[in-house]
Motif scaffolding. Structure first.
Motif, PDB file in Angstrom:
ATOM      1  N   ASN A 280      -0.553  10.491   3.473  1.00 23.04           N
ATOM      2  CA  ASN A 280       0.201   9.648   2.553  1.00 23.04           C
ATOM      3  C   ASN A 280       1.654  10.063   2.420  1.00 23.04           C
ATOM      4  O   ASN A 280       2.547   9.219   2.411  1.00 23.04           O
ATOM      5  CB  ASN A 280      -0.476   9.639   1.179  1.00 23.04           C
ATOM      6  N   THR A 281       1.919  11.346   2.331  1.00 24.14           N
ATOM      7  CA  THR A 281       3.302  11.794   2.176  1.00 24.14           C
ATOM      8  C   THR A 281       4.005  11.779   3.520  1.00 24.14           C
ATOM      9  O   THR A 281       3.381  11.755   4.589  1.00 24.14           O
ATOM     10  CB  THR A 281       3.343  13.209   1.583  1.00 24.14           C
TER      11      THR A 281
ATOM     12  N   GLU B  10       0.824  -1.207   0.000  1.00 23.36           N
ATOM     13  CA  GLU B  10       0.000   0.000   0.000  1.00 23.36           C
ATOM     14  C   GLU B  10       0.855   1.251   0.000  1.00 23.36           C
ATOM     15  O   GLU B  10       0.539   2.263  -0.650  1.00 23.36           O
ATOM     16  CB  GLU B  10      -0.916  -0.039   1.220  1.00 23.36           C
ATOM     17  N   LEU B  11       1.971   1.194   0.738  1.00 23.16           N
ATOM     18  CA  LEU B  11       2.888   2.332   0.765  1.00 23.16           C
ATOM     19  C   LEU B  11       3.487   2.574  -0.612  1.00 23.16           C
ATOM     20  O   LEU B  11       3.645   3.722  -1.067  1.00 23.16           O
ATOM     21  CB  LEU B  11       3.994   2.080   1.800  1.00 23.16           C
ATOM     22  N   ALA B  12       3.823   1.494  -1.334  1.00 26.16           N
ATOM     23  CA  ALA B  12       4.383   1.646  -2.682  1.00 26.16           C
ATOM     24  C   ALA B  12       3.370   2.284  -3.641  1.00 26.16           C
ATOM     25  O   ALA B  12       3.716   3.121  -4.478  1.00 26.16           O
ATOM     26  CB  ALA B  12       4.828   0.291  -3.202  1.00 26.16           C
ATOM     27  N   ASN B  13       2.105   1.922  -3.490  1.00 23.72           N
ATOM     28  CA  ASN B  13       1.082   2.507  -4.351  1.00 23.72           C
ATOM     29  C   ASN B  13       0.885   3.990  -4.072  1.00 23.72           C
ATOM     30  O   ASN B  13       0.713   4.800  -4.990  1.00 23.72           O
ATOM     31  CB  ASN B  13      -0.242   1.759  -4.170  1.00 23.72           C
ATOM     32  N   HIS B  14       0.903   4.365  -2.748  1.00 24.85           N
ATOM     33  CA  HIS B  14       0.683   5.762  -2.402  1.00 24.85           C
ATOM     34  C   HIS B  14       1.863   6.638  -2.809  1.00 24.85           C
ATOM     35  O   HIS B  14       1.696   7.795  -3.209  1.00 24.85           O
ATOM     36  CB  HIS B  14       0.421   5.896  -0.892  1.00 24.85           C
ATOM     37  N   THR B  15       3.049   6.117  -2.683  1.00 24.05           N
ATOM     38  CA  THR B  15       4.243   6.929  -2.991  1.00 24.05           C
ATOM     39  C   THR B  15       4.683   6.785  -4.449  1.00 24.05           C
ATOM     40  O   THR B  15       5.668   7.426  -4.851  1.00 24.05           O
ATOM     41  CB  THR B  15       5.404   6.505  -2.068  1.00 24.05           C
ATOM     42  N   HIS B  16       4.013   5.906  -5.184  1.00 23.36           N
ATOM     43  CA  HIS B  16       4.360   5.676  -6.589  1.00 23.36           C
ATOM     44  C   HIS B  16       5.806   5.206  -6.737  1.00 23.36           C
ATOM     45  O   HIS B  16       6.481   5.528  -7.707  1.00 23.36           O
ATOM     46  CB  HIS B  16       4.139   6.949  -7.446  1.00 23.36           C
ATOM     47  N   GLN B  17       6.237   4.471  -5.760  1.00 19.80           N
ATOM     48  CA  GLN B  17       7.578   3.861  -5.814  1.00 19.80           C
ATOM     49  C   GLN B  17       7.356   2.348  -5.837  1.00 19.80           C
ATOM     50  O   GLN B  17       7.446   1.672  -4.812  1.00 19.80           O
ATOM     51  CB  GLN B  17       8.429   4.288  -4.604  1.00 19.80           C
TER      52      GLN B  17
END
Length: 421
Positions: A56-57, A10-17
């Motif tokens: 998110n950020t 989920e963190l990867a999706n929010h940060t686009h990483q």
């Protein structure tokens, strides 16, 4: 497989990483992971639970962490709310801080109980817990308050155990002398009952015990002195007999060694009123120095003299080759304390220090000589007639060195002179 972990995906999706199988370094940065983990921990601890709308950020998460800390620091403790209600000093929560994206509100409260009231209540609760009183008007509600109360109860239990233990030890020490007196007095009464001592003699026995106990406080000087080396015993005895050796003119020319030897030979004895110290016809084995009280000299039940403090009675053993016999009855008129030295002990010291003999004979002023020459002559006549081969009696006995400083205070014996002064 970090990408399989739900919150990291989920963190990867929010940060686009996004994670790339061909690139091991792909995915969110370490900084982003740590901040997100810290944010989740604080949101769980503070029960905020943002739900579907969440930061998110990294900057949003850091701000949310600060807000949650403010919530924790700004939240009121339950017992303070109860104190505010009872004292009629409620909190005034007027300031509200909104963060539009998280819909987070923080109440900044003013007023409430005074600082003095808070400290007094906290101190009252602590002491009521320590003393196990627990009125209940101030009680723990939250888990942290209950844990604190448990700790206070444990500390209170240890404190009570320590206090009561020390107080019991102090009380026991205060009454230890009374307990020893009662035990010794019980032994005396058992002795009287077992041997069927008649009443007049029983009363004299109990009076002597009480007087001896008051004088010595139940201290067995014989046992005390035996625990020290001989040189220290001599110093102790010299100190205990210092007043006698200093005030009596007979010892003014004695050397330091002679005085130390004399002090080891002196003993103290007590006599309650009415006690006969010496009967007519008794062998004069001792020289008495009155330390306290009054003594009456009787001849055929007639009082011929009354002696008091600093008087000396007996006979000078240096002038006679054998002990004499008493011509009078010597009876205590009041409670008396007497220093005495045995005839053999005095002659032994004079024999060790012959240069002191002349000074002693000249300066020894006996207030009343008890020697009866008629009784001595009669004894010598009978001895020469019926016991021609017997040695003349010198009043001696087979005593050990330990007897030189013997003491059995209230157990009705004698002890080093000056003990208990």
């Amino acid at each position: 497989n970090e990408r399989l972990i739900g919150w990291l995906a989920e963190l990867a999706n929010h940060t686009h990483q996004y994670y790339n199988d061909s690139d091991p370094t792909s995915g969110p940065t370490k900084t982003s992971k740590y901040i997100t983990a810290l944010y989740f921990t604080f949101s769980s601890l503070t029960s905020v639970g943002f739900g579907n709308v969440s930061p998110n950020t990294n900057s949003e998460k850091g701000f949310s962490i600060i807000i949650m800390l403010l919530i924790v620091l700004g939240s009121r403790i339950t017992w303070l709310d109860e104190l505010a209600r009872i004292s009629g000093q409620p909190y005034n929560c007027s300031s509200i801080l909104n963060y539009n994206r998280t819909n987070l509100t923080i109440e900044i409260c003013h007023g409430g109980p005074s600082l003095r009231s808070q400290y007094v209540t906290a101190l009252y609760f602590t002491f009521s817990s320590l003393t196990t009183v627990g009125f209940g008007n101030v009680s723990p509600n939250t888990d942290s308050e209950k844990i604190f109360s448990v700790c206070i109860m444990l500390i209170g239990s240890l404190m009570y155990a320590s206090i009561f233990g020390n107080v019991s030890a102090i009380i026991q020490r205060l009454y230890s002398g009374t307990a020893r007196y009662q035990i010794q007095m019980l032994r005396v009464k058992e002795f009287i009952r077992f041997h069927q001592i008649p009443n007049p003699l029983r009363q004299r026995l109990e009076d002597y015990f009480n007087h001896a106990w008051n004088y010595t406080n139940g201290i067995d000087m014989n046992m005390v002195l035996k625990g020290f080396p001989e040189c220290l015993q001599a110093d102790i005895c010299l100190h205990l007999n210092s007043q006698l050796l200093k005030n009596c003119p007979a010892f003014k020319d004695a050397s330091e060694g002679c005085l130390r030897t004399f002090s080891m030979k002196f003993k103290t004895t007590h006599a309650p009123p009415g006690d006969i110290i010496t009967h007519r016809g008794d062998i004069l084995t001792s020289l008495y120095f009155i330390s306290r009280g009054s003594i009456e000299i009787l001849q055929d039940d007639n009082v011929i003299a009354i002696l008091s403090k600093d008087d000396i009675l007996g006979e000078n053993p240096v002038l006679y080759s054998e002990p004499g016999k008493s011509a009078y009855n010597v009876r205590a008129l009041t409670y008396c304390d007497l220093h005495k030295i045995l005839r053999d002990d005095l002659l032994e010291v004079i024999d060790m220090y012959p240069e002191f003999a002349q000074s002693f004979c000249q300066n020894l002023k006996i207030t009343l000589t008890l020697r009866d020459e008629d009784l001595v002559a009669k004894s010598n006549e009978c001895r020469s007639k019926y016991l021609p081969n017997q040695k003349k009696y010198r009043g001696g006995s087979n005593r050990t060195d330990d007897d030189n400083i013997s003491l059995i205070g209230p157990q009705f014996d004698e002890y080093p002179s000056g003990a208990g002064c």
